[in-house]
Design a protein around this motif. Structure first.
Motif, mmCIF file in Angstrom:
data_model
loop_
_atom_site.group_PDB
_atom_site.id
_atom_site.type_symbol
_atom_site.label_atom_id
_atom_site.label_comp_id
_atom_site.label_asym_id
_atom_site.label_seq_id
_atom_site.Cartn_x
_atom_site.Cartn_y
_atom_site.Cartn_z
ATOM 1 N N MET A 1 0.848 -1.173 0.000
ATOM 2 C CA MET A 1 0.000 0.000 0.000
ATOM 3 C C MET A 1 0.895 1.238 0.000
ATOM 4 S SD MET A 1 -2.892 1.074 2.787
ATOM 5 C CE MET A 1 -4.002 -0.250 2.380
ATOM 6 N N SER A 2 0.659 2.159 -0.916
ATOM 7 C CA SER A 2 1.482 3.365 -0.991
ATOM 8 C C SER A 2 0.800 4.526 -0.274
ATOM 9 C CB SER A 2 1.747 3.726 -2.448
ATOM 10 O OG SER A 2 0.554 4.142 -3.064
ATOM 11 N N PHE A 3 1.608 5.407 0.231
ATOM 12 C CA PHE A 3 1.136 6.592 0.929
ATOM 13 C C PHE A 3 1.744 7.801 0.251
ATOM 14 C CE2 PHE A 3 0.801 3.171 3.930
ATOM 15 C CZ PHE A 3 -0.373 3.422 4.599
ATOM 16 N N GLU A 4 0.912 8.729 -0.178
ATOM 17 C CA GLU A 4 1.360 9.922 -0.890
ATOM 18 C C GLU A 4 0.910 11.176 -0.146
ATOM 19 O OE1 GLU A 4 3.215 9.865 -3.692
ATOM 20 O OE2 GLU A 4 3.216 7.677 -3.606
ATOM 21 N N PRO A 5 1.750 12.218 -0.119
ATOM 22 C CA PRO A 5 1.328 13.482 0.493
ATOM 23 C C PRO A 5 0.044 13.994 -0.149
ATOM 24 C CG PRO A 5 3.675 13.495 0.083
ATOM 25 C CD PRO A 5 3.127 12.256 -0.574
ATOM 26 N N GLY A 6 -0.852 14.508 0.686
ATOM 27 C CA GLY A 6 -2.131 15.023 0.218
ATOM 28 C C GLY A 6 -3.255 14.010 0.301
ATOM 29 N N GLU A 7 -2.925 12.744 0.538
ATOM 30 C CA GLU A 7 -3.939 11.690 0.668
ATOM 31 C C GLU A 7 -4.610 11.759 2.032
ATOM 32 O OE1 GLU A 7 -3.290 7.376 -1.309
ATOM 33 O OE2 GLU A 7 -1.817 7.974 0.160
ATOM 34 N N GLN A 8 -5.896 11.446 2.066
ATOM 35 C CA GLN A 8 -6.596 11.349 3.343
ATOM 36 C C GLN A 8 -6.687 9.883 3.730
ATOM 37 O OE1 GLN A 8 -10.209 13.551 3.843
ATOM 38 N NE2 GLN A 8 -10.872 12.279 5.516
ATOM 39 N N ARG A 9 -6.362 9.587 4.988
ATOM 40 C CA ARG A 9 -6.441 8.237 5.546
ATOM 41 C C ARG A 9 -7.135 8.313 6.901
ATOM 42 N NH1 ARG A 9 -3.805 3.913 2.702
ATOM 43 N NH2 ARG A 9 -3.012 4.913 0.842
ATOM 44 N N PHE A 10 -7.332 7.163 7.520
ATOM 45 C CA PHE A 10 -7.938 7.092 8.849
ATOM 46 C C PHE A 10 -6.971 6.400 9.797
ATOM 47 C CE2 PHE A 10 -11.419 7.470 5.901
ATOM 48 C CZ PHE A 10 -12.223 8.412 6.514
ATOM 49 N N LEU A 11 -6.962 6.849 11.054
ATOM 50 C CA LEU A 11 -6.071 6.257 12.059
ATOM 51 C C LEU A 11 -6.584 4.904 12.525
ATOM 52 C CD1 LEU A 11 -5.250 9.319 14.323
ATOM 53 C CD2 LEU A 11 -3.676 8.077 12.867
ATOM 54 N N LYS A 12 -5.717 3.907 12.485
ATOM 55 C CA LYS A 12 -6.023 2.588 13.058
ATOM 56 C C LYS A 12 -5.439 2.486 14.463
ATOM 57 C CE LYS A 12 -4.286 -0.401 10.190
ATOM 58 N NZ LYS A 12 -3.965 -1.558 9.360
ATOM 59 N N LYS A 13 -4.427 3.301 14.735
ATOM 60 C CA LYS A 13 -3.754 3.284 16.030
ATOM 61 C C LYS A 13 -4.763 3.615 17.124
ATOM 62 C CE LYS A 13 0.197 5.326 18.335
ATOM 63 N NZ LYS A 13 1.446 6.027 18.150
ATOM 64 N N PRO A 14 -4.733 2.888 18.238
ATOM 65 C CA PRO A 14 -5.654 3.199 19.345
ATOM 66 C C PRO A 14 -5.475 4.647 19.812
ATOM 67 C CG PRO A 14 -4.547 1.120 19.732
ATOM 68 C CD PRO A 14 -3.887 1.743 18.535
ATOM 69 N N THR A 15 -6.513 5.217 20.385
ATOM 70 C CA THR A 15 -6.496 6.599 20.873
ATOM 71 C C THR A 15 -5.250 6.831 21.728
ATOM 72 O OG1 THR A 15 -8.899 6.713 20.826
ATOM 73 C CG2 THR A 15 -7.773 8.281 22.251
ATOM 74 N N PHE A 16 -4.567 7.959 21.480
ATOM 75 C CA PHE A 16 -3.349 8.281 22.218
ATOM 76 C C PHE A 16 -3.304 9.777 22.515
ATOM 77 C CE2 PHE A 16 -2.341 8.612 17.747
ATOM 78 C CZ PHE A 16 -1.479 9.686 17.635
ATOM 79 N N LEU A 17 -2.435 10.142 23.441
ATOM 80 C CA LEU A 17 -2.265 11.524 23.853
ATOM 81 C C LEU A 17 -1.064 12.107 23.123
ATOM 82 C CD1 LEU A 17 -3.430 13.623 25.835
ATOM 83 C CD2 LEU A 17 -1.757 12.829 27.487
ATOM 84 N N PHE A 18 -1.246 13.262 22.476
ATOM 85 C CA PHE A 18 -0.169 13.932 21.754
ATOM 86 C C PHE A 18 -0.188 15.404 22.147
ATOM 87 C CE2 PHE A 18 1.241 16.400 18.029
ATOM 88 C CZ PHE A 18 2.528 15.901 17.893
ATOM 89 N N LYS A 19 0.831 15.837 22.867
ATOM 90 C CA LYS A 19 0.959 17.236 23.309
ATOM 91 C C LYS A 19 -0.326 17.760 23.951
ATOM 92 C CE LYS A 19 4.634 18.488 20.169
ATOM 93 N NZ LYS A 19 5.119 19.441 19.168
ATOM 94 N N GLY A 20 -0.913 16.959 24.834
ATOM 95 C CA GLY A 20 -2.091 17.379 25.580
ATOM 96 C C GLY A 20 -3.417 17.217 24.847
ATOM 97 N N ILE A 21 -3.407 16.584 23.687
ATOM 98 C CA ILE A 21 -4.620 16.392 22.883
ATOM 99 C C ILE A 21 -4.841 14.897 22.705
ATOM 100 C CG2 ILE A 21 -5.723 16.896 20.673
ATOM 101 C CD1 ILE A 21 -3.353 18.926 20.323
ATOM 102 N N PHE A 22 -6.080 14.465 22.895
ATOM 103 C CA PHE A 22 -6.398 13.072 22.612
ATOM 104 C C PHE A 22 -6.621 12.924 21.117
ATOM 105 C CE2 PHE A 22 -7.533 12.977 27.128
ATOM 106 C CZ PHE A 22 -6.846 11.840 27.499
ATOM 107 N N VAL A 23 -5.821 12.073 20.480
ATOM 108 C CA VAL A 23 -5.957 11.783 19.054
ATOM 109 C C VAL A 23 -6.769 10.490 18.974
ATOM 110 C CG1 VAL A 23 -4.726 11.306 16.908
ATOM 111 C CG2 VAL A 23 -3.755 12.896 18.571
ATOM 112 N N LEU A 24 -7.957 10.585 18.399
ATOM 113 C CA LEU A 24 -8.913 9.491 18.441
ATOM 114 C C LEU A 24 -8.730 8.479 17.309
ATOM 115 C CD1 LEU A 24 -12.039 11.674 19.211
ATOM 116 C CD2 LEU A 24 -10.590 10.465 20.838
#
Length: 62
Positions: A1-24
């Motif tokens: 599977m290729s990944f190109e700049p400008g593409e929209q994807r969805f996070l599979k990674k479980p919810t995590f905290l990044f700089k005080g923000i929950f990334v869902l």
């Protein structure tokens, strides 16, 4: 599977905290940069603020 700049994807990674923000899990992200195995994405939080999240792996995105 290729990944190109400008593409929209969805996070599979479980919810995590990044700089005080929950990334869902399942959130849409926009690919900003691909550096080998490291992918930088743009994440928009619930308030509409944009955050660049560096260092995700290909398996973290669908």
């Amino acid at each position: 599977m290729s990944f190109e700049p400008g593409e929209q994807r969805f996070l599979k990674k479980p919810t995590f905290l990044f700089k005080g923000i929950f990334v869902l899990q399942g959130s849409p992200v926009l690919i900003q940069k691909v550096e080998g195995e490291s992918i930088h994405v743009l994440y928009r939080d619930k308030e509409g603020f944009e955050h660049v999240i560096p260092g995700l792996k290909k398996e973290d995105l669908e």
